[in-house]
Design a protein around this motif. Sequence first.
Motif, PDB file in Angstrom:
ATOM      1  N   CYS A 184      -5.872   0.722   0.986  1.00  7.90           N
ATOM      2  CA  CYS A 184      -5.802   1.837   1.930  1.00  7.90           C
ATOM      3  C   CYS A 184      -7.005   1.807   2.872  1.00  7.90           C
ATOM      4  CB  CYS A 184      -5.738   3.149   1.152  1.00  7.90           C
ATOM      5  SG  CYS A 184      -5.315   4.572   2.154  1.00  7.90           S
ATOM      6  N   SER A 200       8.088   5.090   3.142  1.00  7.16           N
ATOM      7  CA  SER A 200       7.569   3.861   3.738  1.00  7.16           C
ATOM      8  C   SER A 200       8.672   3.116   4.484  1.00  7.16           C
ATOM      9  CB  SER A 200       6.981   2.960   2.642  1.00  7.16           C
ATOM     10  OG  SER A 200       6.633   1.705   3.154  1.00  7.16           O
ATOM     11  N   TYR A 226       1.250   1.074   9.914  1.00  8.71           N
ATOM     12  CA  TYR A 226       0.180   1.176   8.919  1.00  8.71           C
ATOM     13  C   TYR A 226       0.416   2.386   8.025  1.00  8.71           C
ATOM     14  CZ  TYR A 226      -1.946  -2.198  12.010  1.00  8.71           C
ATOM     15  OH  TYR A 226      -2.170  -3.297  12.787  1.00  8.71           O
ATOM     16  N   SER A 227       0.956   3.439   8.597  1.00  8.32           N
ATOM     17  CA  SER A 227       1.327   4.603   7.797  1.00  8.32           C
ATOM     18  C   SER A 227       2.338   4.187   6.732  1.00  8.32           C
ATOM     19  CB  SER A 227       1.916   5.677   8.712  1.00  8.32           C
ATOM     20  OG  SER A 227       2.282   6.811   7.996  1.00  8.32           O
ATOM     21  N   ASP A 256       1.667   1.314  -0.331  1.00  3.55           N
ATOM     22  CA  ASP A 256       0.506   1.071  -1.182  1.00  3.55           C
ATOM     23  C   ASP A 256       0.443   2.082  -2.336  1.00  3.55           C
ATOM     24  OD1 ASP A 256      -2.057   0.065  -1.996  1.00  3.55           O
ATOM     25  OD2 ASP A 256      -3.034   1.613  -0.789  1.00  3.55           O
ATOM     26  N   TRP A 257       0.548   3.354  -2.002  1.00  3.02           N
ATOM     27  CA  TRP A 257       0.474   4.374  -3.046  1.00  3.02           C
ATOM     28  C   TRP A 257       1.746   4.424  -3.877  1.00  3.02           C
ATOM     29  CZ3 TRP A 257      -3.986   5.424  -4.731  1.00  3.02           C
ATOM     30  CH2 TRP A 257      -5.070   5.296  -3.882  1.00  3.02           C
ATOM     31  N   ALA A 281      -5.448  -6.122   3.298  1.00  4.43           N
ATOM     32  CA  ALA A 281      -4.645  -5.010   2.774  1.00  4.43           C
ATOM     33  C   ALA A 281      -3.361  -5.558   2.156  1.00  4.43           C
ATOM     34  CB  ALA A 281      -4.323  -4.011   3.885  1.00  4.43           C
ATOM     35  N   ILE A 300       0.608   2.376   4.028  1.00  2.00           N
ATOM     36  CA  ILE A 300      -0.152   3.288   3.159  1.00  2.00           C
ATOM     37  C   ILE A 300       0.786   3.948   2.148  1.00  2.00           C
ATOM     38  CG2 ILE A 300      -1.439   5.468   3.119  1.00  2.00           C
ATOM     39  CD1 ILE A 300      -2.802   4.483   5.753  1.00  2.00           C
ATOM     40  N   ALA A 351      -5.429  -0.002  -4.971  1.00  2.49           N
ATOM     41  CA  ALA A 351      -4.711   0.780  -3.956  1.00  2.49           C
ATOM     42  C   ALA A 351      -5.694   1.442  -2.993  1.00  2.49           C
ATOM     43  CB  ALA A 351      -3.823   1.828  -4.619  1.00  2.49           C
TER      44      ALA A 351
END
Length: 182
Positions: free
Chosen positions: A145, A69, A118-119, A125-126, A35, A122, A141
């Motif tokens: 995810c 994030s 991890y949230s 990532d986005w 990831a 994510i 992406a």
Amino acid sequence: MLEGIVFTLATMALAYVSRASLRVPRSHGFYRFFAWELMLLLIVMNIDGWYVVPVSFDQTISGILMAISLIVIILGYGILRLLGERDDSRNDGALMVFEKTSVLVTHGIYRYIRHPMYSSLIFLDWGLFFKRMSWLSGGIALFACLFLVITSLVEETENIRYFGAQYREYMKRTKRFIPFMA
């Protein structure tokens, strides 16, 4: 050329940080490494166009996601360090030092979600995707995810093994990534 050098050096750093996990292919850190690699690819691939149009819809969405994030990682890491009671004798070489806790943390942000870190990734990532949207970056992406979801599932199995019924009960009252949703 410069992007390739940056990607290679950053990959070496991530591999060094993940070296214990990479030796245990079924550990959560193994999947997390991929990831991270995909998110690194998004950064390197799109860095030159991040601020071409700094005040636009996609840049605003990206900024919001990246801010969320940052907030989530600060809250998650902070409370884990404060309440996790690190146990260096915990016999799991694939865990990073801060993950070797002897107490299940269920306060603060962990009261609502099981995986704030991890949230956070994510959302990052986005946020990276929205910096410079394309079909290719969307696919990258999406796979990043997916690796984060797999990472969380594997970590939950590890946590059940270590914390037992206490973790199963915790799973029943919390969401995985987003409070009250997922």
